[in-house]
Every structure is written in structure tokens, then in C-alpha cells.
Design a protein around this motif. Structure first.
Motif, PDB file in Angstrom:
ATOM      1  N   VAL A 192      -1.236  75.741 -71.852  1.00  0.00           N
ATOM      2  CA  VAL A 192      -1.867  76.379 -70.702  1.00  0.00           C
ATOM      3  C   VAL A 192      -1.274  75.812 -69.411  1.00  0.00           C
ATOM      4  CG1 VAL A 192      -4.028  76.553 -69.389  1.00  0.00           C
ATOM      5  CG2 VAL A 192      -4.019  77.017 -71.840  1.00  0.00           C
ATOM      6  N   GLN A 193      -1.113  74.498 -69.365  1.00  0.00           N
ATOM      7  CA  GLN A 193      -0.524  73.829 -68.208  1.00  0.00           C
ATOM      8  C   GLN A 193       0.854  74.383 -67.904  1.00  0.00           C
ATOM      9  OE1 GLN A 193      -0.354  69.653 -69.043  1.00  0.00           O
ATOM     10  NE2 GLN A 193      -1.321  69.233 -67.094  1.00  0.00           N
ATOM     11  N   ARG A 194       1.640  74.495 -68.943  1.00  0.00           N
ATOM     12  CA  ARG A 194       3.011  74.965 -68.803  1.00  0.00           C
ATOM     13  C   ARG A 194       3.043  76.413 -68.344  1.00  0.00           C
ATOM     14  NH1 ARG A 194       8.222  75.306 -71.337  1.00  0.00           N
ATOM     15  NH2 ARG A 194       8.572  77.423 -72.010  1.00  0.00           N
ATOM     16  N   TRP A 195       2.171  77.242 -68.914  1.00  0.00           N
ATOM     17  CA  TRP A 195       2.130  78.653 -68.581  1.00  0.00           C
ATOM     18  C   TRP A 195       1.754  78.827 -67.118  1.00  0.00           C
ATOM     19  CZ3 TRP A 195      -2.322  81.618 -67.353  1.00  0.00           C
ATOM     20  CH2 TRP A 195      -2.084  82.983 -67.235  1.00  0.00           C
ATOM     21  N   ARG A 196       0.750  78.068 -66.652  1.00  0.00           N
ATOM     22  CA  ARG A 196       0.333  78.167 -65.264  1.00  0.00           C
ATOM     23  C   ARG A 196       1.435  77.709 -64.324  1.00  0.00           C
ATOM     24  NH1 ARG A 196      -5.463  75.455 -65.211  1.00  0.00           N
ATOM     25  NH2 ARG A 196      -4.630  74.661 -63.277  1.00  0.00           N
ATOM     26  N   PHE A 197       2.122  76.663 -64.743  1.00  0.00           N
ATOM     27  CA  PHE A 197       3.236  76.131 -63.952  1.00  0.00           C
ATOM     28  C   PHE A 197       4.337  77.174 -63.801  1.00  0.00           C
ATOM     29  CE2 PHE A 197       7.309  73.668 -64.147  1.00  0.00           C
ATOM     30  CZ  PHE A 197       7.255  73.153 -62.872  1.00  0.00           C
ATOM     31  N   LEU A 198       4.719  77.794 -64.928  1.00  0.00           N
ATOM     32  CA  LEU A 198       5.794  78.787 -64.911  1.00  0.00           C
ATOM     33  C   LEU A 198       5.392  80.015 -64.103  1.00  0.00           C
ATOM     34  CD1 LEU A 198       7.131  78.628 -68.579  1.00  0.00           C
ATOM     35  CD2 LEU A 198       8.178  77.714 -66.506  1.00  0.00           C
ATOM     36  N   ARG A 199       4.121  80.419 -64.212  1.00  0.00           N
ATOM     37  CA  ARG A 199       3.663  81.586 -63.492  1.00  0.00           C
ATOM     38  C   ARG A 199       3.736  81.333 -61.985  1.00  0.00           C
ATOM     39  NH1 ARG A 199      -2.387  83.710 -63.433  1.00  0.00           N
ATOM     40  NH2 ARG A 199      -2.460  81.686 -62.432  1.00  0.00           N
ATOM     41  N   GLU A 200       3.302  80.154 -61.590  1.00  0.00           N
ATOM     42  CA  GLU A 200       3.318  79.774 -60.186  1.00  0.00           C
ATOM     43  C   GLU A 200       4.745  79.793 -59.642  1.00  0.00           C
ATOM     44  OE1 GLU A 200       2.440  75.770 -57.841  1.00  0.00           O
ATOM     45  OE2 GLU A 200       0.886  76.267 -59.287  1.00  0.00           O
ATOM     46  N   LEU A 201       5.670  79.302 -60.441  1.00  0.00           N
ATOM     47  CA  LEU A 201       7.076  79.294 -60.044  1.00  0.00           C
ATOM     48  C   LEU A 201       7.594  80.703 -59.832  1.00  0.00           C
ATOM     49  CD1 LEU A 201       8.948  76.657 -62.205  1.00  0.00           C
ATOM     50  CD2 LEU A 201       8.399  76.579 -59.783  1.00  0.00           C
ATOM     51  N   ARG A 202       7.285  81.576 -60.787  1.00  0.00           N
ATOM     52  CA  ARG A 202       7.823  82.931 -60.744  1.00  0.00           C
ATOM     53  C   ARG A 202       7.311  83.703 -59.544  1.00  0.00           C
ATOM     54  NH1 ARG A 202       8.043  83.234 -66.252  1.00  0.00           N
ATOM     55  NH2 ARG A 202       5.844  83.700 -66.386  1.00  0.00           N
ATOM     56  N   MET A 203       6.019  83.565 -59.262  1.00  0.00           N
ATOM     57  CA  MET A 203       5.401  84.345 -58.205  1.00  0.00           C
ATOM     58  C   MET A 203       6.072  84.126 -56.853  1.00  0.00           C
ATOM     59  SD  MET A 203       1.371  84.846 -58.657  1.00  0.00           S
ATOM     60  CE  MET A 203       0.952  83.146 -58.401  1.00  0.00           C
ATOM     61  N   ALA A 204       6.409  82.889 -56.570  1.00  0.00           N
ATOM     62  CA  ALA A 204       6.875  82.560 -55.228  1.00  0.00           C
ATOM     63  C   ALA A 204       8.383  82.722 -55.072  1.00  0.00           C
ATOM     64  CB  ALA A 204       6.462  81.142 -54.886  1.00  0.00           C
ATOM     65  N   ARG A 205       9.085  83.100 -56.149  1.00  0.00           N
ATOM     66  CA  ARG A 205      10.554  83.082 -56.085  1.00  0.00           C
ATOM     67  C   ARG A 205      11.162  84.370 -55.572  1.00  0.00           C
ATOM     68  NH1 ARG A 205      13.113  78.730 -60.007  1.00  0.00           N
ATOM     69  NH2 ARG A 205      11.769  77.152 -59.157  1.00  0.00           N
ATOM     70  N   ILE A 206      12.371  84.270 -55.052  1.00  0.00           N
ATOM     71  CA  ILE A 206      13.094  85.435 -54.583  1.00  0.00           C
ATOM     72  C   ILE A 206      14.231  85.704 -55.574  1.00  0.00           C
ATOM     73  CG2 ILE A 206      14.572  84.001 -53.081  1.00  0.00           C
ATOM     74  CD1 ILE A 206      14.686  86.391 -51.140  1.00  0.00           C
ATOM     75  N   SER A 207      14.475  86.978 -55.885  1.00  0.00           N
ATOM     76  CA  SER A 207      15.531  87.296 -56.838  1.00  0.00           C
ATOM     77  C   SER A 207      16.873  87.353 -56.096  1.00  0.00           C
ATOM     78  CB  SER A 207      15.249  88.632 -57.512  1.00  0.00           C
ATOM     79  OG  SER A 207      15.384  89.657 -56.565  1.00  0.00           O
ATOM     80  N   VAL A 208      17.957  87.278 -56.868  1.00  0.00           N
ATOM     81  CA  VAL A 208      19.298  87.313 -56.278  1.00  0.00           C
ATOM     82  C   VAL A 208      19.501  88.627 -55.511  1.00  0.00           C
ATOM     83  CG1 VAL A 208      21.760  87.396 -56.819  1.00  0.00           C
ATOM     84  CG2 VAL A 208      20.309  85.732 -57.964  1.00  0.00           C
ATOM     85  N   ALA A 209      19.033  89.729 -56.105  1.00  0.00           N
ATOM     86  CA  ALA A 209      19.195  91.038 -55.460  1.00  0.00           C
ATOM     87  C   ALA A 209      18.467  91.080 -54.115  1.00  0.00           C
ATOM     88  CB  ALA A 209      18.657  92.141 -56.382  1.00  0.00           C
ATOM     89  N   ASP A 210      17.232  90.545 -54.093  1.00  0.00           N
ATOM     90  CA  ASP A 210      16.475  90.518 -52.831  1.00  0.00           C
ATOM     91  C   ASP A 210      17.180  89.656 -51.803  1.00  0.00           C
ATOM     92  OD1 ASP A 210      14.553  92.175 -53.713  1.00  0.00           O
ATOM     93  OD2 ASP A 210      13.055  90.630 -54.138  1.00  0.00           O
ATOM     94  N   LEU A 211      17.739  88.540 -52.278  1.00  0.00           N
ATOM     95  CA  LEU A 211      18.394  87.620 -51.353  1.00  0.00           C
ATOM     96  C   LEU A 211      19.617  88.268 -50.705  1.00  0.00           C
ATOM     97  CD1 LEU A 211      18.780  84.878 -50.021  1.00  0.00           C
ATOM     98  CD2 LEU A 211      19.929  84.082 -52.072  1.00  0.00           C
ATOM     99  N   THR A 212      20.443  88.949 -51.496  1.00  0.00           N
ATOM    100  CA  THR A 212      21.639  89.567 -50.920  1.00  0.00           C
ATOM    101  C   THR A 212      21.247  90.645 -49.920  1.00  0.00           C
ATOM    102  OG1 THR A 212      21.747  90.931 -52.904  1.00  0.00           O
ATOM    103  CG2 THR A 212      23.261  89.081 -52.789  1.00  0.00           C
ATOM    104  N   ALA A 213      20.148  91.363 -50.225  1.00  0.00           N
ATOM    105  CA  ALA A 213      19.661  92.382 -49.283  1.00  0.00           C
ATOM    106  C   ALA A 213      19.220  91.717 -47.981  1.00  0.00           C
ATOM    107  CB  ALA A 213      18.498  93.150 -49.915  1.00  0.00           C
TER     108      ALA A 213
END
Lengths: 268, 43
Positions: A192-213
Motif C-alpha cells: 500500500v505504501q509503495r502504491w501510494r508513493f508511485l501514484r503520488e509521483l505519477r500525478m505530479a509529473r510532466i510527460s516528455v510530449a508535454d514538455l516539448t510542447a
């Protein structure tokens, strides 16, 4: 009715060995409880203490050698795999690399006491190509230190642990259910700890495609390379226009960072 | 890292999903030693 104490005395060494091996291989099971109980049994003369110490140390050294070899063979890629396996939110790669960079092979002496670092340190040693024989010496010392502290704790508090074992014995096969439930709860908690950690990471991240735009847009963000010196040594390429900022430099170089622009951080 | 910067008042911070590897995999340009070595090999 099962006699837990007797079973442990009979199969304790094999159990301790396989438990440590599995834990050091990266599975989210705890090994310290078994070593503590083993230490208590050793203090009561039911298990040979040196053989117990040897079994625990040996298992840890075998698993660590495997991580070292994989790290040496796969390099930086292996570090990411280890990070995914290490089911511990605080096993952030950056902190681990920082520890290894500061202490080098000496970090193997204490890596087993830091959550997530116990599988990371041998892999890092391999990826950064520390000499094999020096790795083995430091790793064996660290594993022995860790095993001694767990077994020693059990030996120190053996009378209290004997009472716990007696209660579990009195419970008969229900004791296995209780122990099984405790183990399942522990593993579930880690996941559960790991899943919450990974979810938190994903939510706040920017994708490469968004970054180039965004880079092509009116208000391009500033890209910040936050890799450790060790990671950069493994791969010196960087995103064009990125400024490098080390974790220890944040305070001193804060003023250089633009507050109005968006900052995009990247690591390997 | 992002947390530490956020604590210091930088609110507009996002880590790059997949990091440098994702950038390279997307075929985007990089600068640094490896690129210089590749350029030298081509010349």
C-alpha cells in the motif's frame, strides 16, 4: 498440537538462512524477527549461536553478491529495477546514491540498517565498478554486523521472548494463523505504501510530449538536471539547456533559480 | 528534491516522467560527452 519452540530449534538454521536470503533478494518479507527469535533460542542453548550467525551472514552475502554482479553487468539500468522492487517509499534512489557517494564501500557496513538501502548498496557498488574483493570484504563485515545486532537483541531479551513463544505454543495451531496474519499485514502494508508513493509521483509529473510542447510555447520552463555526480558519470548526456543542481547545492544556489518560471526536474 | 524546493517557496515544479531516458527514447536531442564522441566518429 505443534511445538513451535521445538520446530524452530530443529529447523531454525535452515529457516533463518532461507528467510534472510529471500529478504535480501528484495522480497517484502521481514528477516529480523526470525533472527531475534533465533538469538533468544541460541541464548537458551536450543540453537548453536555461531551456526546461526553464519547462516544469516552467509545468506546475506550470497544475495548481495548477486546484486553486485547484476549491477556490474547491467549498470544504471539495474539501479532502476532495484528501485522498482524495493517496496519502500523512503528508498528514494537519490538518497541512496548520496549515501553511497559519501561513504563508498563503507556504506556496505551499515546499509542493512537503512530501509531500502540493503539491496541498493551492493547494486551501486557493482554499477560503479568497485573492486570485487573489496566489495566482498565490506559486504561480509556489514552482513555480520547486521546479523549480530539482530541475534544479539534476541539473546539479550531472551526471557521476554521465551514468554511470547510460550503463549504462542499454548495457542496451538492458532499461533500459525496469528503469525501468518501478521506477516500478511506487514506485506500488505508495504505494498500500500509503495502504491501510494508511485501514484503520488505519477500525478505530479510532466510527460516528455508535454514538455516539448511547453518548450516551444511562449513561456518555456527551465529544465534542471538533478542527477547525482555518480549518475552523471555513468551517462554524461543531458537535455539541451538544462542547468545542473546537486541536492547539497540547493541552499547555496537557490538565488540562481527563477521564481517566475516553471521548473522541470529530471534524473536518469 | 522537488519537495525540498517546494518547501523553499518554488511552487511551479514538476519532475519529468521517465527522466532523461524517456527524453532520449523519444528521439529528442541531447548534449554532452556522448554526443561529442558521436560527432567525432562521424567526422
Amino acid at each position: 498440537m505443534i511445538d513451535l519452540g521445538e520446530q524452530l530449534a530443529k529447523h531454525g538454521l535452515a529457516f533463518a538462512f532461507s528467510n534472510v536470503l529471500v529478504e535480501q533478494a528484495g522480497l517484502p518479507v521481514p528477516a529480523v524477527p526470525v533472527l531475534v527469535v533465533g538469538g533468544a533460542l541460541a541464548a537458551d542453548g536450543k540453537l548453536p549461536p555461531w551456526a546461526l550467525l553464519g547462516a544469516a551472514t552467509g545468506a546475506a552475502v550470497i544475495a548481495d553478491s548477486l546484486w553486485y554482479t547484476l549491477g556490474r553487468w547491467q549498470g544504471a539500468r539495474m539501479l532502476k529495477t532495484v528501485c522498482k522492487i524495493a517496496v519502500s517509499p523512503d528508498s528514494c534512489v537519490r538518497r541512496m546514491e548520496g549515501l553511497y557517494e559519501r561513504f563508498g564501500l563503507r556504506s556496505l557496513l551499515f546499509c542493512k540498517f537503512v530501509p531500502g538501502f540493503s539491496t541498493m548498496a551492493p547494486t551501486l557498488a557493482g554499477a560503479l565498478r568497485a573492486p570485487r574483493w573489496r566489495f566482498q570484504i565490506f559486504d561480509a563485515l556489514g552482513a555480520a554486523l547486521w546479523a549480530v545486532s539482530a541475534i544479539g537483541t534476541g539473546a539479550l531479551f531472551h526471557s521476554a521472548l521465551d514468554r511470547v513463544l510460550a503463549v504462542l505454543d499454548g495457542m496451538g495451531s492458532l499461533a500459525l494463523v496469528v503469525l501468518g496474519a501478521a506477516l500478511a499485514a506487514y506485506v500488505a502494508w508495504r505494498f500500500v505504501q509503495r502504491w501510494r508513493f508511485l501514484r503520488e509521483l505519477r500525478m505530479a509529473r510532466i510527460s516528455v510530449a508535454d514538455l516539448t510542447a511547453r518548450l516551444a510555447g511562449a513561456e518555456p520552463p527551465l529544465i534542471v538536471d538533478v542527477r547525482t555526480p555518480g549518475a552523471i558519470r555513468l551517462d554524461s548526456r543531458r537535455i539541451p539547456g538544462a542547468m545542473h543542481l546537486g541536492f547539497d547545492e540547493i541552499e547555496q544556489r537557490m538565488a540562481e533559480l527563477p521564481r517566475a518560471r516553471e521548473l522541470i526536474l529530471y534524473c536518469t | 528534491m522537488a519537495q525540498k524546493l517546494r518547501q523553499n517557496g518554488f511552487t511551479r515544479i514538476r519532475p519529468l516522467l521517465g527522466g532523461l531516458d524517456a527524453w532520449i527514447e523519444a528521439g529528442l536531442p541531447v548534449e554532452g560527452e556522448d554526443e561529442a564522441a558521436a560527432a567525432a566518429a562521424q567526422a
